[in-house]
Design a protein around this motif. Sequence first.
Motif, PDB file in Angstrom:
ATOM      1  N   ASP A  10      15.063  11.363 -24.308  1.00  0.00           N
ATOM      2  CA  ASP A  10      15.707  12.310 -23.405  1.00  0.00           C
ATOM      3  C   ASP A  10      14.876  13.586 -23.378  1.00  0.00           C
ATOM      4  OD1 ASP A  10      17.662  14.717 -22.996  1.00  0.00           O
ATOM      5  OD2 ASP A  10      18.699  12.964 -22.175  1.00  0.00           O
ATOM      6  N   ALA A  11      14.604  14.092 -22.177  1.00  0.00           N
ATOM      7  CA  ALA A  11      13.753  15.274 -22.037  1.00  0.00           C
ATOM      8  C   ALA A  11      14.303  16.469 -22.814  1.00  0.00           C
ATOM      9  CB  ALA A  11      13.586  15.629 -20.569  1.00  0.00           C
ATOM     10  N   GLU A  23      23.606  -0.444 -28.271  1.00  0.00           N
ATOM     11  CA  GLU A  23      23.529   1.020 -28.234  1.00  0.00           C
ATOM     12  C   GLU A  23      22.475   1.482 -27.233  1.00  0.00           C
ATOM     13  OE1 GLU A  23      22.995   2.824 -32.088  1.00  0.00           O
ATOM     14  OE2 GLU A  23      24.448   1.475 -32.988  1.00  0.00           O
ATOM     15  N   ALA A  24      21.342   0.777 -27.179  1.00  0.00           N
ATOM     16  CA  ALA A  24      20.284   1.133 -26.237  1.00  0.00           C
ATOM     17  C   ALA A  24      20.757   0.953 -24.800  1.00  0.00           C
ATOM     18  CB  ALA A  24      19.031   0.296 -26.504  1.00  0.00           C
ATOM     19  N   LEU A  25      21.422  -0.146 -24.533  1.00  0.00           N
ATOM     20  CA  LEU A  25      21.921  -0.394 -23.183  1.00  0.00           C
ATOM     21  C   LEU A  25      22.946   0.656 -22.784  1.00  0.00           C
ATOM     22  CD1 LEU A  25      22.213  -4.281 -23.324  1.00  0.00           C
ATOM     23  CD2 LEU A  25      20.436  -2.921 -22.185  1.00  0.00           C
ATOM     24  N   ALA A  26      23.797   1.062 -23.717  1.00  0.00           N
ATOM     25  CA  ALA A  26      24.792   2.094 -23.432  1.00  0.00           C
ATOM     26  C   ALA A  26      24.122   3.447 -23.167  1.00  0.00           C
ATOM     27  CB  ALA A  26      25.780   2.209 -24.590  1.00  0.00           C
ATOM     28  N   ALA A  27      23.002   3.714 -23.853  1.00  0.00           N
ATOM     29  CA  ALA A  27      22.302   4.986 -23.690  1.00  0.00           C
ATOM     30  C   ALA A  27      21.623   5.101 -22.331  1.00  0.00           C
ATOM     31  CB  ALA A  27      21.268   5.154 -24.801  1.00  0.00           C
ATOM     32  N   MET A  28      21.397   3.977 -21.665  1.00  0.00           N
ATOM     33  CA  MET A  28      20.718   4.000 -20.365  1.00  0.00           C
ATOM     34  C   MET A  28      21.473   4.839 -19.349  1.00  0.00           C
ATOM     35  SD  MET A  28      19.341   0.073 -20.061  1.00  0.00           S
ATOM     36  CE  MET A  28      19.325   0.124 -18.300  1.00  0.00           C
ATOM     37  N   GLY A  29      22.785   4.894 -19.438  1.00  0.00           N
ATOM     38  CA  GLY A  29      23.577   5.640 -18.471  1.00  0.00           C
ATOM     39  C   GLY A  29      23.605   7.129 -18.709  1.00  0.00           C
ATOM     40  N   GLY A  30      23.047   7.582 -19.830  1.00  0.00           N
ATOM     41  CA  GLY A  30      23.129   8.995 -20.180  1.00  0.00           C
ATOM     42  C   GLY A  30      21.920   9.816 -19.822  1.00  0.00           C
ATOM     43  N   GLY A  31      21.054   9.320 -18.974  1.00  0.00           N
ATOM     44  CA  GLY A  31      19.837  10.041 -18.630  1.00  0.00           C
ATOM     45  C   GLY A  31      18.685   9.641 -19.534  1.00  0.00           C
ATOM     46  N   GLY A  32      17.505  10.070 -19.187  1.00  0.00           N
ATOM     47  CA  GLY A  32      16.318   9.703 -19.941  1.00  0.00           C
ATOM     48  C   GLY A  32      15.998   8.233 -19.750  1.00  0.00           C
ATOM     49  N   TYR A  33      15.408   7.636 -20.750  1.00  0.00           N
ATOM     50  CA  TYR A  33      15.102   6.214 -20.690  1.00  0.00           C
ATOM     51  C   TYR A  33      15.156   5.613 -22.084  1.00  0.00           C
ATOM     52  CZ  TYR A  33      10.335   7.557 -22.086  1.00  0.00           C
ATOM     53  OH  TYR A  33       9.256   8.066 -22.743  1.00  0.00           O
ATOM     54  N   ILE A  34      15.127   4.290 -22.155  1.00  0.00           N
ATOM     55  CA  ILE A  34      15.109   3.614 -23.452  1.00  0.00           C
ATOM     56  C   ILE A  34      13.748   2.972 -23.660  1.00  0.00           C
ATOM     57  CG2 ILE A  34      17.591   3.244 -23.575  1.00  0.00           C
ATOM     58  CD1 ILE A  34      17.084   0.308 -22.828  1.00  0.00           C
ATOM     59  N   TRP A  35      13.359   2.905 -24.905  1.00  0.00           N
ATOM     60  CA  TRP A  35      12.134   2.225 -25.318  1.00  0.00           C
ATOM     61  C   TRP A  35      12.567   1.129 -26.279  1.00  0.00           C
ATOM     62  CZ3 TRP A  35       6.958   2.700 -24.154  1.00  0.00           C
ATOM     63  CH2 TRP A  35       6.078   2.022 -24.979  1.00  0.00           C
ATOM     64  N   ILE A  36      12.174  -0.094 -25.959  1.00  0.00           N
ATOM     65  CA  ILE A  36      12.501  -1.230 -26.817  1.00  0.00           C
ATOM     66  C   ILE A  36      11.195  -1.755 -27.379  1.00  0.00           C
ATOM     67  CG2 ILE A  36      13.515  -3.534 -26.915  1.00  0.00           C
ATOM     68  CD1 ILE A  36      15.324  -2.692 -24.596  1.00  0.00           C
ATOM     69  N   ASP A  37      11.073  -1.718 -28.690  1.00  0.00           N
ATOM     70  CA  ASP A  37       9.855  -2.104 -29.384  1.00  0.00           C
ATOM     71  C   ASP A  37      10.114  -3.427 -30.099  1.00  0.00           C
ATOM     72  OD1 ASP A  37       7.397  -2.098 -30.675  1.00  0.00           O
ATOM     73  OD2 ASP A  37       8.067  -0.726 -32.241  1.00  0.00           O
ATOM     74  N   LEU A  38       9.450  -4.471 -29.638  1.00  0.00           N
ATOM     75  CA  LEU A  38       9.627  -5.803 -30.225  1.00  0.00           C
ATOM     76  C   LEU A  38       8.325  -6.226 -30.878  1.00  0.00           C
ATOM     77  CD1 LEU A  38      11.447  -7.551 -27.262  1.00  0.00           C
ATOM     78  CD2 LEU A  38      12.469  -6.411 -29.224  1.00  0.00           C
ATOM     79  N   PHE A  39       8.382  -6.542 -32.159  1.00  0.00           N
ATOM     80  CA  PHE A  39       7.218  -7.025 -32.885  1.00  0.00           C
ATOM     81  C   PHE A  39       7.448  -8.476 -33.252  1.00  0.00           C
ATOM     82  CE2 PHE A  39       5.125  -7.938 -36.925  1.00  0.00           C
ATOM     83  CZ  PHE A  39       3.806  -7.734 -36.557  1.00  0.00           C
ATOM     84  N   ASP A  40       6.597  -9.355 -32.738  1.00  0.00           N
ATOM     85  CA  ASP A  40       6.666 -10.792 -33.001  1.00  0.00           C
ATOM     86  C   ASP A  40       8.072 -11.350 -32.746  1.00  0.00           C
ATOM     87  OD1 ASP A  40       5.519 -13.223 -33.657  1.00  0.00           O
ATOM     88  OD2 ASP A  40       5.848 -12.982 -35.801  1.00  0.00           O
ATOM     89  N   PRO A  41       8.628 -11.074 -31.570  1.00  0.00           N
ATOM     90  CA  PRO A  41      10.011 -11.494 -31.301  1.00  0.00           C
ATOM     91  C   PRO A  41      10.133 -13.004 -31.106  1.00  0.00           C
ATOM     92  CG  PRO A  41       9.036 -10.627 -29.319  1.00  0.00           C
ATOM     93  CD  PRO A  41       8.029 -10.407 -30.415  1.00  0.00           C
ATOM     94  N   THR A  42      11.310 -13.500 -31.392  1.00  0.00           N
ATOM     95  CA  THR A  42      11.626 -14.897 -31.112  1.00  0.00           C
ATOM     96  C   THR A  42      12.007 -15.023 -29.636  1.00  0.00           C
ATOM     97  OG1 THR A  42      13.981 -14.646 -31.575  1.00  0.00           O
ATOM     98  CG2 THR A  42      12.550 -15.192 -33.457  1.00  0.00           C
ATOM     99  N   ARG A  43      12.041 -16.232 -29.151  1.00  0.00           N
ATOM    100  CA  ARG A  43      12.457 -16.463 -27.760  1.00  0.00           C
ATOM    101  C   ARG A  43      13.882 -15.950 -27.551  1.00  0.00           C
ATOM    102  NH1 ARG A  43      10.596 -18.862 -22.936  1.00  0.00           N
ATOM    103  NH2 ARG A  43      12.307 -18.486 -21.530  1.00  0.00           N
ATOM    104  N   GLN A  44      14.750 -16.167 -28.527  1.00  0.00           N
ATOM    105  CA  GLN A  44      16.138 -15.724 -28.419  1.00  0.00           C
ATOM    106  C   GLN A  44      16.228 -14.200 -28.342  1.00  0.00           C
ATOM    107  OE1 GLN A  44      15.015 -17.943 -30.751  1.00  0.00           O
ATOM    108  NE2 GLN A  44      15.857 -19.797 -29.841  1.00  0.00           N
ATOM    109  N   GLU A  45      15.414 -13.493 -29.137  1.00  0.00           N
ATOM    110  CA  GLU A  45      15.425 -12.028 -29.090  1.00  0.00           C
ATOM    111  C   GLU A  45      14.915 -11.524 -27.733  1.00  0.00           C
ATOM    112  OE1 GLU A  45      14.745 -10.984 -33.811  1.00  0.00           O
ATOM    113  OE2 GLU A  45      13.027 -11.539 -32.569  1.00  0.00           O
TER     114      GLU A  45
END
Length: 97
Positions: A10-11, A23-45
């Motif tokens: 958020d600026a 929590e990240a998805l809920a934060a999307m409505g509050g302005g700013g943006y979300i950053w999702i960092d996935l390291f070696d994720p599974t297909r399900q993730e």
Amino acid sequence: MSECRFFHVDAGRGLSRLGTLEEALAAMGGGGYIWIDLFDPTRQELDAVARPLGIHPLAVEDCLDENQVPKVEDYPGNTFVLFNRYAYANHEMTIER
């Protein structure tokens, strides 16, 4: 081993680490943006993140391809950034091809 980290940017408030995708998805409505960092994720993730964000299934496939070239793709409502390895030194980030 996979690792998933979620952030809200958020600026006015800066960077906040969030505990879950929900929590990240809920934060999307509050302005700013979300950053999702996935390291070696599974297909399900990947599917769990892609579905609510409307990320195209081919982009998910790109994430699973170890030989995929780095790319940035703009979609309605999000920007998809993919890189396999990076280094950060002296305040500079470099992306390996």
